[in-house]
Design a protein around this motif. Structure first.
Motif, PDB file in Angstrom:
ATOM      1  N   ALA A  40       0.834  -1.204   0.000  1.00 51.90           N
ATOM      2  CA  ALA A  40       0.000   0.000   0.000  1.00 51.90           C
ATOM      3  C   ALA A  40       0.867   1.252   0.000  1.00 51.90           C
ATOM      4  CB  ALA A  40      -0.933  -0.007   1.210  1.00 51.90           C
ATOM      5  N   MET A  41       1.935   1.241   0.780  1.00 55.50           N
ATOM      6  CA  MET A  41       2.869   2.377   0.770  1.00 55.50           C
ATOM      7  C   MET A  41       3.444   2.573  -0.633  1.00 55.50           C
ATOM      8  SD  MET A  41       5.126   1.780   4.209  1.00 55.50           S
ATOM      9  CE  MET A  41       4.404   1.726   5.846  1.00 55.50           C
ATOM     10  N   ALA A  42       3.845   1.462  -1.258  1.00 57.83           N
ATOM     11  CA  ALA A  42       4.443   1.550  -2.593  1.00 57.83           C
ATOM     12  C   ALA A  42       3.480   2.186  -3.588  1.00 57.83           C
ATOM     13  CB  ALA A  42       4.864   0.159  -3.060  1.00 57.83           C
ATOM     14  N   ARG A  43       2.209   1.792  -3.546  1.00 49.19           N
ATOM     15  CA  ARG A  43       1.218   2.378  -4.470  1.00 49.19           C
ATOM     16  C   ARG A  43       1.094   3.877  -4.258  1.00 49.19           C
ATOM     17  NH1 ARG A  43      -1.642  -2.346  -3.202  1.00 49.19           N
ATOM     18  NH2 ARG A  43      -2.889  -1.224  -1.654  1.00 49.19           N
ATOM     19  N   ASP A  44       0.990   4.312  -3.003  1.00 45.30           N
ATOM     20  CA  ASP A  44       0.813   5.739  -2.724  1.00 45.30           C
ATOM     21  C   ASP A  44       2.050   6.561  -3.087  1.00 45.30           C
ATOM     22  OD1 ASP A  44      -1.707   5.312  -1.868  1.00 45.30           O
ATOM     23  OD2 ASP A  44      -1.402   5.935   0.214  1.00 45.30           O
ATOM     24  N   LEU A  45       3.223   5.968  -2.917  1.00 41.65           N
ATOM     25  CA  LEU A  45       4.467   6.709  -3.132  1.00 41.65           C
ATOM     26  C   LEU A  45       5.008   6.525  -4.545  1.00 41.65           C
ATOM     27  CD1 LEU A  45       6.256   5.955   0.279  1.00 41.65           C
ATOM     28  CD2 LEU A  45       4.854   7.935  -0.335  1.00 41.65           C
ATOM     29  N   GLY A  46       4.305   5.743  -5.370  1.00 45.85           N
ATOM     30  CA  GLY A  46       4.742   5.549  -6.751  1.00 45.85           C
ATOM     31  C   GLY A  46       5.992   4.707  -6.881  1.00 45.85           C
ATOM     32  N   GLU A  47       6.136   3.716  -6.029  1.00 43.62           N
ATOM     33  CA  GLU A  47       7.314   2.851  -6.039  1.00 43.62           C
ATOM     34  C   GLU A  47       6.893   1.406  -6.300  1.00 43.62           C
ATOM     35  OE1 GLU A  47      10.394   3.868  -5.705  1.00 43.62           O
ATOM     36  OE2 GLU A  47      10.070   5.941  -5.042  1.00 43.62           O
ATOM     37  N   SER A  48       7.865   0.563  -6.639  1.00 41.40           N
ATOM     38  CA  SER A  48       7.612  -0.869  -6.751  1.00 41.40           C
ATOM     39  C   SER A  48       7.599  -1.492  -5.361  1.00 41.40           C
ATOM     40  CB  SER A  48       8.710  -1.541  -7.584  1.00 41.40           C
ATOM     41  OG  SER A  48       8.667  -2.950  -7.428  1.00 41.40           O
ATOM     42  N   PRO A  49       6.658  -2.402  -5.086  1.00 42.38           N
ATOM     43  CA  PRO A  49       6.643  -3.056  -3.767  1.00 42.38           C
ATOM     44  C   PRO A  49       7.953  -3.766  -3.448  1.00 42.38           C
ATOM     45  CG  PRO A  49       4.610  -3.527  -4.963  1.00 42.38           C
ATOM     46  CD  PRO A  49       5.532  -2.856  -5.929  1.00 42.38           C
ATOM     47  N   LEU A  50       8.656  -4.237  -4.481  1.00 44.49           N
ATOM     48  CA  LEU A  50       9.911  -4.958  -4.253  1.00 44.49           C
ATOM     49  C   LEU A  50      11.057  -4.031  -3.897  1.00 44.49           C
ATOM     50  CD1 LEU A  50       9.822  -7.672  -7.074  1.00 44.49           C
ATOM     51  CD2 LEU A  50       8.651  -7.601  -4.870  1.00 44.49           C
ATOM     52  N   GLN A  51      10.837  -2.733  -3.977  1.00 48.43           N
ATOM     53  CA  GLN A  51      11.881  -1.765  -3.612  1.00 48.43           C
ATOM     54  C   GLN A  51      11.664  -1.157  -2.233  1.00 48.43           C
ATOM     55  OE1 GLN A  51      14.556  -1.301  -5.500  1.00 48.43           O
ATOM     56  NE2 GLN A  51      13.778  -2.661  -7.092  1.00 48.43           N
ATOM     57  N   MET A  52      10.673  -1.658  -1.502  1.00 45.09           N
ATOM     58  CA  MET A  52      10.309  -1.036  -0.232  1.00 45.09           C
ATOM     59  C   MET A  52      11.088  -1.591   0.957  1.00 45.09           C
ATOM     60  SD  MET A  52       8.131   1.266  -1.023  1.00 45.09           S
ATOM     61  CE  MET A  52       7.412   1.705   0.560  1.00 45.09           C
ATOM     62  N   HIS A  53      12.029  -2.499   0.707  1.00 48.55           N
ATOM     63  CA  HIS A  53      12.780  -3.072   1.821  1.00 48.55           C
ATOM     64  C   HIS A  53      13.596  -2.040   2.578  1.00 48.55           C
ATOM     65  CE1 HIS A  53      15.333  -3.252  -1.772  1.00 48.55           C
ATOM     66  NE2 HIS A  53      16.340  -3.041  -0.955  1.00 48.55           N
ATOM     67  N   SER A  54      13.935  -0.913   1.923  1.00 47.10           N
ATOM     68  CA  SER A  54      14.730   0.114   2.591  1.00 47.10           C
ATOM     69  C   SER A  54      13.995   0.712   3.788  1.00 47.10           C
ATOM     70  CB  SER A  54      15.120   1.220   1.615  1.00 47.10           C
ATOM     71  OG  SER A  54      13.972   1.763   0.988  1.00 47.10           O
ATOM     72  N   VAL A  55      12.652   0.634   3.790  1.00 50.43           N
ATOM     73  CA  VAL A  55      11.867   1.132   4.925  1.00 50.43           C
ATOM     74  C   VAL A  55      12.172   0.313   6.178  1.00 50.43           C
ATOM     75  CG1 VAL A  55       9.519   1.478   5.793  1.00 50.43           C
ATOM     76  CG2 VAL A  55      10.046   1.988   3.408  1.00 50.43           C
ATOM     77  N   ILE A  56      12.363  -0.987   6.003  1.00 50.94           N
ATOM     78  CA  ILE A  56      12.678  -1.862   7.134  1.00 50.94           C
ATOM     79  C   ILE A  56      14.159  -1.785   7.476  1.00 50.94           C
ATOM     80  CG2 ILE A  56      12.640  -4.252   7.943  1.00 50.94           C
ATOM     81  CD1 ILE A  56      10.297  -4.715   6.038  1.00 50.94           C
ATOM     82  N   VAL A  57      15.005  -1.754   6.462  1.00 48.07           N
ATOM     83  CA  VAL A  57      16.453  -1.713   6.692  1.00 48.07           C
ATOM     84  C   VAL A  57      16.842  -0.463   7.465  1.00 48.07           C
ATOM     85  CG1 VAL A  57      18.700  -1.586   5.560  1.00 48.07           C
ATOM     86  CG2 VAL A  57      16.937  -3.105   4.651  1.00 48.07           C
ATOM     87  N   ALA A  58      16.248   0.675   7.122  1.00 47.61           N
ATOM     88  CA  ALA A  58      16.591   1.935   7.795  1.00 47.61           C
ATOM     89  C   ALA A  58      16.305   1.860   9.286  1.00 47.61           C
ATOM     90  CB  ALA A  58      15.809   3.090   7.162  1.00 47.61           C
ATOM     91  N   TYR A  59      15.171   1.272   9.654  1.00 54.81           N
ATOM     92  CA  TYR A  59      14.787   1.156  11.068  1.00 54.81           C
ATOM     93  C   TYR A  59      15.753   0.242  11.820  1.00 54.81           C
ATOM     94  CZ  TYR A  59      11.717   0.299  15.094  1.00 54.81           C
ATOM     95  OH  TYR A  59      11.185   0.197  16.360  1.00 54.81           O
ATOM     96  N   SER A  60      16.032  -0.941  11.265  1.00 59.17           N
ATOM     97  CA  SER A  60      16.919  -1.897  11.935  1.00 59.17           C
ATOM     98  C   SER A  60      18.343  -1.361  12.031  1.00 59.17           C
ATOM     99  CB  SER A  60      16.917  -3.232  11.178  1.00 59.17           C
ATOM    100  OG  SER A  60      15.636  -3.796  11.142  1.00 59.17           O
ATOM    101  N   LEU A  61      18.814  -0.723  10.967  1.00 57.02           N
ATOM    102  CA  LEU A  61      20.182  -0.215  10.960  1.00 57.02           C
ATOM    103  C   LEU A  61      20.358   0.923  11.960  1.00 57.02           C
ATOM    104  CD1 LEU A  61      23.003  -0.249   9.793  1.00 57.02           C
ATOM    105  CD2 LEU A  61      22.212   1.210   7.919  1.00 57.02           C
ATOM    106  N   ALA A  62      19.366   1.824  12.044  1.00 54.02           N
ATOM    107  CA  ALA A  62      19.441   2.913  13.015  1.00 54.02           C
ATOM    108  C   ALA A  62      19.508   2.371  14.437  1.00 54.02           C
ATOM    109  CB  ALA A  62      18.237   3.842  12.854  1.00 54.02           C
ATOM    110  N   MET A  63      18.740   1.315  14.714  1.00 55.24           N
ATOM    111  CA  MET A  63      18.790   0.698  16.036  1.00 55.24           C
ATOM    112  C   MET A  63      20.152   0.091  16.300  1.00 55.24           C
ATOM    113  SD  MET A  63      15.080  -1.076  16.673  1.00 55.24           S
ATOM    114  CE  MET A  63      15.584  -1.516  18.324  1.00 55.24           C
ATOM    115  N   ALA A  64      20.699  -0.632  15.321  1.00 54.48           N
ATOM    116  CA  ALA A  64      22.004  -1.274  15.504  1.00 54.48           C
ATOM    117  C   ALA A  64      23.096  -0.246  15.768  1.00 54.48           C
ATOM    118  CB  ALA A  64      22.347  -2.108  14.269  1.00 54.48           C
ATOM    119  N   VAL A  65      23.023   0.892  15.095  1.00 48.41           N
ATOM    120  CA  VAL A  65      24.061   1.914  15.226  1.00 48.41           C
ATOM    121  C   VAL A  65      24.045   2.563  16.612  1.00 48.41           C
ATOM    122  CG1 VAL A  65      24.707   4.231  14.433  1.00 48.41           C
ATOM    123  CG2 VAL A  65      24.309   2.399  12.772  1.00 48.41           C
ATOM    124  N   LEU A  66      22.860   2.779  17.188  1.00 51.19           N
ATOM    125  CA  LEU A  66      22.786   3.523  18.451  1.00 51.19           C
ATOM    126  C   LEU A  66      22.873   2.624  19.685  1.00 51.19           C
ATOM    127  CD1 LEU A  66      22.594   6.374  19.527  1.00 51.19           C
ATOM    128  CD2 LEU A  66      20.104   6.174  19.538  1.00 51.19           C
TER     129      LEU A  66
END
Length: 474
Positions: A40-66
């Protein structure tokens, strides 16, 4: 280090437990509620659903860094102040996510969210440690750990329901009232503490470690692109690996490293950390891939896709009471080698999904995957920490949490990279489904690689309690 007196009213201590549990619930809920909403996010933002993994990676990586800096921040500025700042960051990130008009801004907002989430549990756990006597700490942390099961249980279904009957923005708006209640409760029930005698912070080591983790993760994520993007990702990956190597050399000669080199003299910690990292690369991608393949390739509506994740959590909860008995009967090495092999086969088994695939069979697969994953987490986490001296237990736990979050982010990044590459490779009408099938097989093989690491453990070794109580699964 000065420790606050344990003499506190029973009601205040109980309220503190509920407060820390609330923070843990927010963090674990947000780690799972997003997965079902990605199409649903991909449709609203004009992206491919298969490219939305960065939404999850950003959250996990920020946690790992801090995470490595969480203990020092709490000592330097006080647990209440840092805990309230963590909630404020989390709520601010949630608002920014809900208002994001593009994928780039959404990823940036998820970083803010992840920075807040990274502090919620470690700082909350430290507040509990300082409020409860040693003999009551295990029971207190067992209470706090309960939301760690409830959040993943309701997250995917709640996310699917919100997407289907409202919009994906509400999966972030829901954090605002919960966070505001948490802020008020923290000011009321978490006692203000002055700065502790915090040890000198290893800023150079932290910078090398943080850049290394970010460089490797972002480099892996960017390898799916072509041309300039792939070349940039390769350069970033090399710099990230060099930074991690530089941190290792720095820690050996530093008088005050983030993680003492003596930690790595414990064989079970070395094997546990490496096993955690490599086995999680495959299994951590499943909460991202399952809701995605159900909606994109099999035509499931969001709510139904979210509900299909319930068997995973139910299987995880069902096996938990038996984990200790199984390990006592067979030993850590035997259980981890056999369970890692079974977990890898279960991940690969999802490569057979197709339109018309029996829902009952998939539910059974998901339940078995949840049980194997829970067994894996419990055994891995305990073997990693069980032989540490009490003085190193907190540092070892922070290191384990960092490795877990890094592996989760990199697992999703790898899955996203393989998905994108395979979709470009297949040219038939079932390109997306075939891409998912190959990705499931690849992630299962990555999980299988960890069996070689667990063979390094001593045979038939029984469990021993962790020195700081229950180890949270993630």
């Amino acid at each position: 280090m000065a420790i606050t007196s344990f003499v506190r009213p029973q009601g205040e201590r109980r309220a503190l437990l509920w407060l820390v549990a609330l923070g843990f619930f927010m963090q674990t809920l947000d780690a799972t509620i997003v997965n079902t909403a990605l199409p649903a996010m991909a449709r609203d933002l004009g992206e491919s659903p298969l490219q939305m993994h960065s939404v999850i990676v950003a959250y996990s990586l920020a946690m790992a860094v801090l995470i490595p800096a969480s203990g020092w921040l709490a000592d330097r500025f006080g647990t209440r102040r840092v805990f309230m700042a963590a909630i404020a960051l989390f709520v601010t990130g949630s608002v920014l996510c809900a208002l994001s008009p593009s994928l780039a801004l959404l990823v940036g907002a998820r970083v803010v969210q992840g920075l807040g989430g990274a502090l919620l549990l470690p700082v909350g756990r430290l507040a509990v440690l300082r409020a409860f006597p040693r003999e009551e700490f295990i029971q207190a942390m067992s209470f706090v750990a309960i939301p760690g099961l409830i959040g993943p249980l309701i997250g995917p279904t709640l996310g699917g329901w919100m997407v289907e009957y409202a919009s994906w923005h509400w999966i972030f708006w829901v954090n605002v009232p919960v966070g505001l209640v948490g802020l008020v409760a923290a000011r009321r029930f978490m006692r203000a503490q002055g700065a502790q005698d915090a040890r000198r912070f290893d800023a150079v080591g932290y910078g090398l470690l943080a850049f290394g983790m970010a460089g490797v993760s972002l480099g892996v994520e960017g390898m799916a692109g072509g041309g300039v993007r792939r070349a940039s990702a390769l350069v970033l990956l090399v710099f990230g690996l060099a930074s991690l190597a530089a941190y290792g050399l720095h820690a050996l000669r530093s008088s005050n490293p983030l993680f003492a080199p003596a930690l790595f003299g414990v064989r079970t910690l070395r094997v546990g950390l490496l096993g955690n990292f490599f086995s999680r690369l495959g299994s951590s991608a499943m909460p991202f891939m399952i809701p995605l393949v159900l909606q994109v390739s099999l035509g499931y509506p969001p709510l139904q896709a979210g509900m299909m994740m319930l068997p995973t959590v139910l299987g995880s909860m069902a096996i938990k009471p038996a984990v200790t008995r199984i390990v006592q009967r067979f030993g850590y090495r035997e259980v981890l080698v056999a369970n890692t092999f079974a977990l890898a086969l279960l991940v690969i088994s999802f490569a057979v999904v197709a339109p018309g695939y029996p829902m009952a069979l998939m539910a059974a697969q998901l339940a078995l995957f949840g049980a194997a994953n829970s067994m894996q987490f419990s055994a891995m986490n305990t073997i990693t920490l069980k032989d540490l001296e009490p003085a190193h237990a907190s540092s070892g736990n922070s290191l384990l949490s960092m490795v877990q979050m890094l592996a989760m982010g990199m697992g999703v990044a790898l899955a996203g990279a393989v998905l994108a590459s395979m979709q470009a490779h297949f040219s038939d009408g079932a390109a997306t489904l075939n891409a998912f099938r190959v990705t499931f097989a690849c992630m299962g093989l990555l999980t299988l690689a960890a069996t070689a690491l667990f063979f390094q453990l001593p045979p038939h070794e029984p469990p021993r309690p962790h020195p700081l109580g229950p180890v949270e699964q993630s």
